[in-house]
Design an enzyme around this catalytic site. Structure first.
Site, mmCIF file in Angstrom:
data_model
loop_
_atom_site.group_PDB
_atom_site.id
_atom_site.type_symbol
_atom_site.label_atom_id
_atom_site.label_comp_id
_atom_site.label_asym_id
_atom_site.label_seq_id
_atom_site.Cartn_x
_atom_site.Cartn_y
_atom_site.Cartn_z
ATOM 1 C CB ALA A 174 -3.589 3.750 4.622
ATOM 2 C CD GLN A 177 -2.136 -0.445 4.969
ATOM 3 O OE1 GLN A 177 -2.013 0.754 4.768
ATOM 4 N NE2 GLN A 177 -1.103 -1.263 5.150
ATOM 5 N N PRO A 236 0.825 -1.216 0.000
ATOM 6 C CG PRO A 236 -0.722 -1.557 1.693
ATOM 7 C CD PRO A 236 0.590 -2.046 1.192
ATOM 8 C CB CYS A 241 -0.803 7.424 1.242
ATOM 9 S SG CYS A 241 -1.425 6.549 2.688
ATOM 10 C CE1 TYR A 294 -0.736 7.727 9.682
ATOM 11 C CE2 TYR A 294 0.201 5.723 8.759
ATOM 12 C CZ TYR A 294 0.045 7.103 8.736
ATOM 13 O OH TYR A 294 0.676 7.850 7.778
ATOM 14 N NE ARG A 328 9.286 6.204 0.192
ATOM 15 C CZ ARG A 328 8.771 5.832 1.359
ATOM 16 N NH1 ARG A 328 8.777 4.555 1.698
ATOM 17 N NH2 ARG A 328 8.231 6.718 2.174
#
Length: 353
Positions: free
Chosen positions: A57, A100, A23, A25, A182, A312
């Protein structure tokens, strides 16, 4: 055949290789709704040759998204927008899709990274954040409000509702986000959890919410859907969450029926020793992530992990699995529109099905 390109099962979900797109963002949603950017972005990655693509996410309620531009799955509107993206991707790629599910906790109400990433002031659209305890993320952030027991119960329901929406629109896998500072990680870490009720204090209590959310998801979803958990192995601070506690959480998740654990950190292969220890201690199917850049890194052959998760690296090179297969003498799924691009020296790279 390279072990990287051997099959693997996550519960009842069969994958043809061990490459996972992790995942990432995108900060490109519109009030929680997926946009055309998500179609283009995920379409690229779905044609990569990886076996599993896990979406970024995705907040289970509006208070839980990191920024105003975060993806959400909390109502019919956000579900319908994401369904359009999923339908398009599935039309053109056989890749398994995961999502996710997340809540940012005290790290919510912030700007996207390219706008500085700082907390958004209330007068500029910021919102009140929540956490296990009323401890600010940093000196520049307002203190969150500690969640009540009733709010914790409602939060578990929010995760379940979002998971059912994900099932309805065709996802194959749910990943529970308990990493990167988180909300669920905030409950796990003694640095951020100073509660004195059943959700704070002892390791058993601090793990309680993550385990309750996982168990609720597992009970709500069919066994055909895989359910896993993403953790950070260490806070890298004395007195914080650490490798031993990660192992204890992994053992509890294994006992609860978890299909895999996704272990995070940073640096070239930096997380791999943590992944290896958790895999050895728990027997859980384990994803290793953290600047895994070269297919020659023998992470799977060495028994360090069962699959590798690229983040990445996949953004930089969306065809990383193609190139890995070419180096290792393996095959990948290739859409017929791309068969002509096979280099002469690696004829047979694409599996023609």
């Amino acid at each position: 055949m390279s072990q990287l390109f051997s099959p693997i099962a996550l519960g009842n979900l069969e994958l043809e290789n061990r490459i996972v797109i992790a995942p990432m963002c995108q900060y490109s949603a519109d009030e929680g709704e997926a946009t055309s950017w998500h179609t283009v972005h995920l379409g690229h990655l779905a044609l990569s040759g990886a076996a599993l693509l896990i979406l970024e996410a995705t907040a289970v309620n509006p208070v839980g998204h990191i920024s105003p531009q975060d993806l959400g799955l909390w109502d019919d509107r956000t579900e319908q927008a994401l369904a359009v993206v999923v339908d398009t991707v599935k039309k053109h790629s056989p890749i398994a899709l995961g999502i996710q599910l997340a809540h940012a906790g005290r790290k919510a109400s912030t700007q996207p990274p390219w706008s500085g990433g700082g907390a958004i002031a209330a007068e500029k659209g910021g919102w009140e954040t929540v956490a296990p305890s009323a401890l600010a993320y940093d000196d520049a952030s307002p203190a969150p409000r500690a969640l009540s027991l009733d709010e914790i119960a409602a939060l578990i329901d929010d995760f379940v509702t979002a998971a059912r929406r994900a099932q309805r629109i065709g996802f194959n896998l749910i990943e529970l986000h308990a990493a990167h500072g988180y909300l669920l990680h905030q409950f796990l870490s003694p640095l951020t959890n100073q509660r004195e009720d059943r959700y704070g204090g002892s390791l058993e209590n601090r793990m309680r919410l993550t385990l309750e959310v996982f168990q609720a998801l597992r009970q709500a979803l069919p066994l055909t859907m895989a359910v896993g958990v993403h953790i950070s192995a260490s806070d890298w601070v004395d007195g914080g969450w650490d490798e031993a506690q990660s192992g204890a959480l992994g053992q509890a998740l294994k006992a609860a029926g978890c299909d895999y654990i996704h272990v995070s950190s940073g640096g070239p292969g930096y997380q791999v020793p943590f992944a290896r220890r958790i895999r050895q201690e728990t027997g859980l199917t384990t994803f290793a992530v953290g600047m895994i850049t070269e297919p020659e890194q023998a992470i799977i052959a060495n028994g360090d992990a069962d699959a590798i998760a690229l983040a990445r690296g996949a953004l930089y090179d969306p065809r990383w699995p193609w190139h890995a297969a070419a180096k290792l003498g393996a095959q990948v799924q290739g859409q017929k529109q791309y068969w002509r691009c096979e280099p002469h020296e690696v004829k047979g790279l694409f599996r023609r099905t």
